[in-house]
Design a protein around this motif. Sequence first.
Motif, short mmCIF file in Angstrom:
data_model
loop_
_atom_site.label_atom_id
_atom_site.label_comp_id
_atom_site.label_asym_id
_atom_site.label_seq_id
_atom_site.Cartn_x
_atom_site.Cartn_y
_atom_site.Cartn_z
N ALA A 48 0.83 -1.20 0.00
CA ALA A 48 0.00 0.00 0.00
C ALA A 48 0.87 1.26 0.00
CB ALA A 48 -0.93 0.01 1.21
N LEU A 49 2.09 1.14 0.53
CA LEU A 49 3.01 2.27 0.53
C LEU A 49 3.92 2.28 -0.70
CD1 LEU A 49 4.06 2.04 4.29
CD2 LEU A 49 2.32 3.54 3.27
N VAL A 50 4.12 1.11 -1.30
CA VAL A 50 5.01 1.00 -2.46
C VAL A 50 4.33 1.47 -3.74
CG1 VAL A 50 6.30 -0.64 -3.89
CG2 VAL A 50 6.33 -0.86 -1.40
N TYR A 51 3.09 1.02 -3.95
CA TYR A 51 2.34 1.37 -5.16
C TYR A 51 1.43 2.55 -4.87
CZ TYR A 51 3.83 -3.22 -6.78
OH TYR A 51 4.58 -4.32 -7.15
N GLU A 52 1.11 3.27 -5.93
CA GLU A 52 0.17 4.39 -5.79
C GLU A 52 -1.24 3.86 -6.02
OE1 GLU A 52 1.12 7.91 -7.96
OE2 GLU A 52 3.26 7.64 -7.61
N PHE A 53 -1.97 3.68 -4.94
CA PHE A 53 -3.35 3.21 -5.00
C PHE A 53 -4.29 4.38 -4.74
CE2 PHE A 53 -1.63 -0.99 -3.18
CZ PHE A 53 -1.65 -1.62 -4.40
N ALA A 97 -7.56 5.75 -2.52
CA ALA A 97 -7.74 5.69 -1.06
C ALA A 97 -8.35 4.36 -0.63
CB ALA A 97 -8.61 6.86 -0.61
N ALA A 98 -9.37 3.89 -1.34
CA ALA A 98 -10.04 2.65 -0.95
C ALA A 98 -9.09 1.45 -1.09
CB ALA A 98 -11.29 2.44 -1.80
N ALA A 99 -8.36 1.38 -2.19
CA ALA A 99 -7.42 0.27 -2.40
C ALA A 99 -6.28 0.33 -1.39
CB ALA A 99 -6.89 0.30 -3.82
N LEU A 100 -5.83 1.54 -1.06
CA LEU A 100 -4.76 1.69 -0.08
C LEU A 100 -5.19 1.14 1.28
CD1 LEU A 100 -2.08 4.00 0.40
CD2 LEU A 100 -3.80 4.37 2.15
N TRP A 101 -6.38 1.55 1.75
CA TRP A 101 -6.87 1.06 3.04
C TRP A 101 -7.18 -0.42 3.00
CZ3 TRP A 101 -5.96 3.22 7.38
CH2 TRP A 101 -5.78 4.58 7.45
N PHE A 111 -11.63 -2.60 -7.10
CA PHE A 111 -11.13 -1.26 -6.83
C PHE A 111 -10.48 -0.62 -8.05
CE2 PHE A 111 -10.92 -2.94 -2.38
CZ PHE A 111 -11.95 -2.15 -1.89
N GLY A 112 -10.40 -1.33 -9.15
CA GLY A 112 -9.82 -0.78 -10.37
C GLY A 112 -8.34 -0.45 -10.22
N MET A 113 -7.62 -1.30 -9.55
CA MET A 113 -6.18 -1.07 -9.36
C MET A 113 -5.46 -1.20 -10.69
SD MET A 113 -5.18 -3.26 -6.01
CE MET A 113 -6.10 -3.17 -4.50
N THR A 114 -4.66 -0.21 -10.99
CA THR A 114 -3.78 -0.32 -12.15
C THR A 114 -2.36 -0.60 -11.67
OG1 THR A 114 -3.53 2.07 -12.16
CG2 THR A 114 -5.18 1.13 -13.65
N ASN A 115 -1.94 0.11 -10.66
CA ASN A 115 -0.64 -0.14 -10.04
C ASN A 115 -0.82 -1.23 -8.98
OD1 ASN A 115 0.55 1.91 -11.51
ND2 ASN A 115 0.07 3.44 -9.95
N GLY A 116 0.01 -2.20 -9.00
CA GLY A 116 -0.04 -3.24 -7.99
C GLY A 116 -1.13 -4.27 -8.21
N PHE A 117 -1.75 -4.27 -9.39
CA PHE A 117 -2.82 -5.24 -9.67
C PHE A 117 -2.31 -6.66 -9.53
CE2 PHE A 117 -4.99 -8.07 -12.60
CZ PHE A 117 -6.32 -7.83 -12.32
N TRP A 118 -1.20 -6.97 -10.22
CA TRP A 118 -0.68 -8.34 -10.21
C TRP A 118 -0.10 -8.71 -8.86
CZ3 TRP A 118 -2.47 -11.51 -13.51
CH2 TRP A 118 -2.87 -11.06 -14.75
#
Length: 174
Positions: free
Chosen positions: A73-78, A80-84, A132-139
């Motif tokens: 959560a700190l490495v990738y730019e998520f 707010a919802a994906a981060l939490w 959450f529609g993650m693009t960064n950190g999806f995989w």
Amino acid sequence: MNDSNGDDRRSDASPEDRRPAEAESGAGTGDRDGRGRDPGGGSAPIASEERRRHTPLISAAVAVIGAWVAVSALVYEFGAAALWNNALVGSVVLVAGAYNCYRLLNRVPLSVGVASLVAVLGIWLIVAPALFGMTNGFWSTLVSGLLVAGLAGYDAYEARAARSVAIDPDAETP
């Protein structure tokens, strides 16, 4: 009573009594443990005990993967919802995996409930990137979820098997 061939045998003797001593090969046939069971015929509890020796490593791996999910959560730019989501779910997986590892290292059986909860959280981590529609950190989240679900599912299976052996030691594990 005498036989026609001259050797004295009891006709009511069990098959183990009629077998010559050389037949005791150590291969499981006729060898009995202290409770009279054949360890070769009911080897499922013995095999399960061998597998359970490696289970603390599996629980520790689940904890490490949970730590990665929380830190990701700190490495990738998520958003707010994906981060939490990753921070909270990763933290819970970390604590639950460490808890089960601690229990196993202290010779306490795995908690079926905790292992099942972690397996469900692993399934959630599989679904969450798409929701959450993650693009960064999806995989990263998806693969972490697959690993957590698989390893925690195995832990839950082993916990259930250990509980059934503890409740009824004569019952074979599934």
